[in-house]
Motif scaffolding. Structure first.
Motif, short mmCIF file in Angstrom:
data_model
loop_
_atom_site.label_atom_id
_atom_site.label_comp_id
_atom_site.label_asym_id
_atom_site.label_seq_id
_atom_site.Cartn_x
_atom_site.Cartn_y
_atom_site.Cartn_z
N LYS A 1 -4.53 2.82 51.52
CA LYS A 1 -5.64 2.58 52.45
C LYS A 1 -6.40 1.31 52.07
O LYS A 1 -6.77 0.51 52.92
N ASP A 2 -6.60 1.10 50.77
CA ASP A 2 -7.27 -0.11 50.29
C ASP A 2 -6.47 -1.35 50.68
O ASP A 2 -7.02 -2.36 51.10
N HIS A 3 -5.16 -1.25 50.55
CA HIS A 3 -4.28 -2.36 50.94
C HIS A 3 -4.40 -2.63 52.44
O HIS A 3 -4.46 -3.79 52.87
N GLU A 4 -4.45 -1.57 53.22
CA GLU A 4 -4.61 -1.71 54.68
C GLU A 4 -5.92 -2.44 55.00
O GLU A 4 -5.96 -3.33 55.85
N TYR A 5 -6.99 -2.07 54.31
CA TYR A 5 -8.27 -2.74 54.53
C TYR A 5 -8.21 -4.21 54.10
O TYR A 5 -8.79 -5.07 54.75
N ALA A 6 -7.51 -4.49 53.02
CA ALA A 6 -7.38 -5.88 52.55
C ALA A 6 -6.66 -6.72 53.59
O ALA A 6 -7.06 -7.87 53.85
N ILE A 7 -5.63 -6.17 54.21
CA ILE A 7 -4.90 -6.91 55.25
C ILE A 7 -5.82 -7.17 56.44
O ILE A 7 -5.83 -8.28 56.99
N LYS A 8 -6.60 -6.16 56.83
CA LYS A 8 -7.54 -6.36 57.93
C LYS A 8 -8.55 -7.46 57.59
O LYS A 8 -8.86 -8.30 58.42
N SER A 9 -9.01 -7.45 56.37
CA SER A 9 -9.99 -8.43 55.93
C SER A 9 -9.40 -9.83 55.95
O SER A 9 -10.04 -10.78 56.42
N GLU A 10 -8.17 -9.96 55.44
CA GLU A 10 -7.50 -11.27 55.42
C GLU A 10 -7.21 -11.77 56.83
O GLU A 10 -7.13 -12.97 57.06
N SER A 11 -7.05 -10.85 57.77
CA SER A 11 -6.75 -11.21 59.15
C SER A 11 -8.00 -11.62 59.90
O SER A 11 -7.92 -11.95 61.08
N GLY A 12 -9.14 -11.55 59.22
CA GLY A 12 -10.38 -11.90 59.89
C GLY A 12 -11.00 -10.72 60.61
O GLY A 12 -11.98 -10.86 61.32
N LEU A 13 -10.42 -9.54 60.43
CA LEU A 13 -10.97 -8.35 61.07
C LEU A 13 -11.92 -7.63 60.12
O LEU A 13 -11.88 -6.43 59.96
N ASP A 14 -12.78 -8.42 59.48
CA ASP A 14 -13.65 -7.84 58.47
C ASP A 14 -15.01 -7.44 59.00
O ASP A 14 -15.92 -7.13 58.24
N ALA A 15 -15.14 -7.45 60.31
CA ALA A 15 -16.38 -6.95 60.90
C ALA A 15 -16.39 -5.43 60.73
O ALA A 15 -15.51 -4.86 60.12
N ASP A 16 -17.38 -4.81 61.32
CA ASP A 16 -17.44 -3.36 61.20
C ASP A 16 -16.16 -2.73 61.74
O ASP A 16 -15.64 -3.12 62.78
N THR A 17 -15.67 -1.78 60.99
CA THR A 17 -14.47 -1.06 61.36
C THR A 17 -14.87 0.36 61.75
O THR A 17 -15.66 1.00 61.06
N ILE A 18 -14.31 0.82 62.83
CA ILE A 18 -14.58 2.19 63.24
C ILE A 18 -13.70 3.09 62.39
O ILE A 18 -12.49 2.90 62.30
N LEU A 19 -14.34 4.05 61.74
CA LEU A 19 -13.58 4.97 60.90
C LEU A 19 -12.71 5.86 61.77
O LEU A 19 -13.17 6.43 62.75
N THR A 20 -11.47 5.96 61.38
CA THR A 20 -10.54 6.79 62.12
C THR A 20 -10.54 8.21 61.55
O THR A 20 -11.12 8.47 60.50
N GLU A 21 -9.86 9.09 62.25
CA GLU A 21 -9.71 10.46 61.74
C GLU A 21 -9.01 10.44 60.39
O GLU A 21 -9.36 11.20 59.48
#
Length: 127
Positions: free
Chosen positions: A76-96
């Motif tokens: 999950k941490d790796h998934e967040y790192a990829i989102k962050s590197e992609s510029g998707l580091d704004a607020d993330t909606i928590l999923t189920e």
């Protein structure tokens, strides 16, 4: 259930805290296993040996659960790192899935605390 938004940084910090908690549990279990060895060396009464076997099994299972949880936290941490590197580091909606992982981490801590308390009672009785 209401979905909340969190920043990637906040999510990473939570996961880092959970991973640290799991590593602490693993360290404590190592200490507990050494204490079990001490008990057996001092007392080989049948009731003691049954208790030792019980806790050995519990600790093995706890380590298995630790491995599974750590794996999922790293993923999950790796998934967040990829989102962050992609510029998707704004607020993330928590999923189920995010909420389930958070619940697993809380349950993991609760169950270990119960096991630790049970073990301490056993130590008080036989050490």
């Amino acid at each position: 259930m209401e979905n909340k938004k969190k920043s990637i940084v906040a999510l990473h910090e939570e996961i880092t805290e959970w991973k640290s908690s799991v590593e602490l549990v693993r360290s404590e279990i190592s200490i507990f296993q050494n204490e079990l060895k001490e008990i057996v060396e001092k007392n080989n009464h049948e009731e003691v040996l049954k208790g030792v076997e019980h806790f050995q099994n519990q600790f093995v299972r706890q380590l298995e659960v630790s491995d599974e949880l750590l794996h999922d936290l790293h993923a999950k941490d790796h998934e967040y790192a990829i989102k962050s590197e992609s510029g998707l580091d704004a607020d993330t909606i928590l999923t189920e899935e995010d909420n389930k992982l958070k619940d697993r981490a809380k349950i993991y801590d609760k169950l270990f605390t119960e096991l630790k308390n049970e073990f301490r009672l056993f130590l008080d009785k036989w050490m």
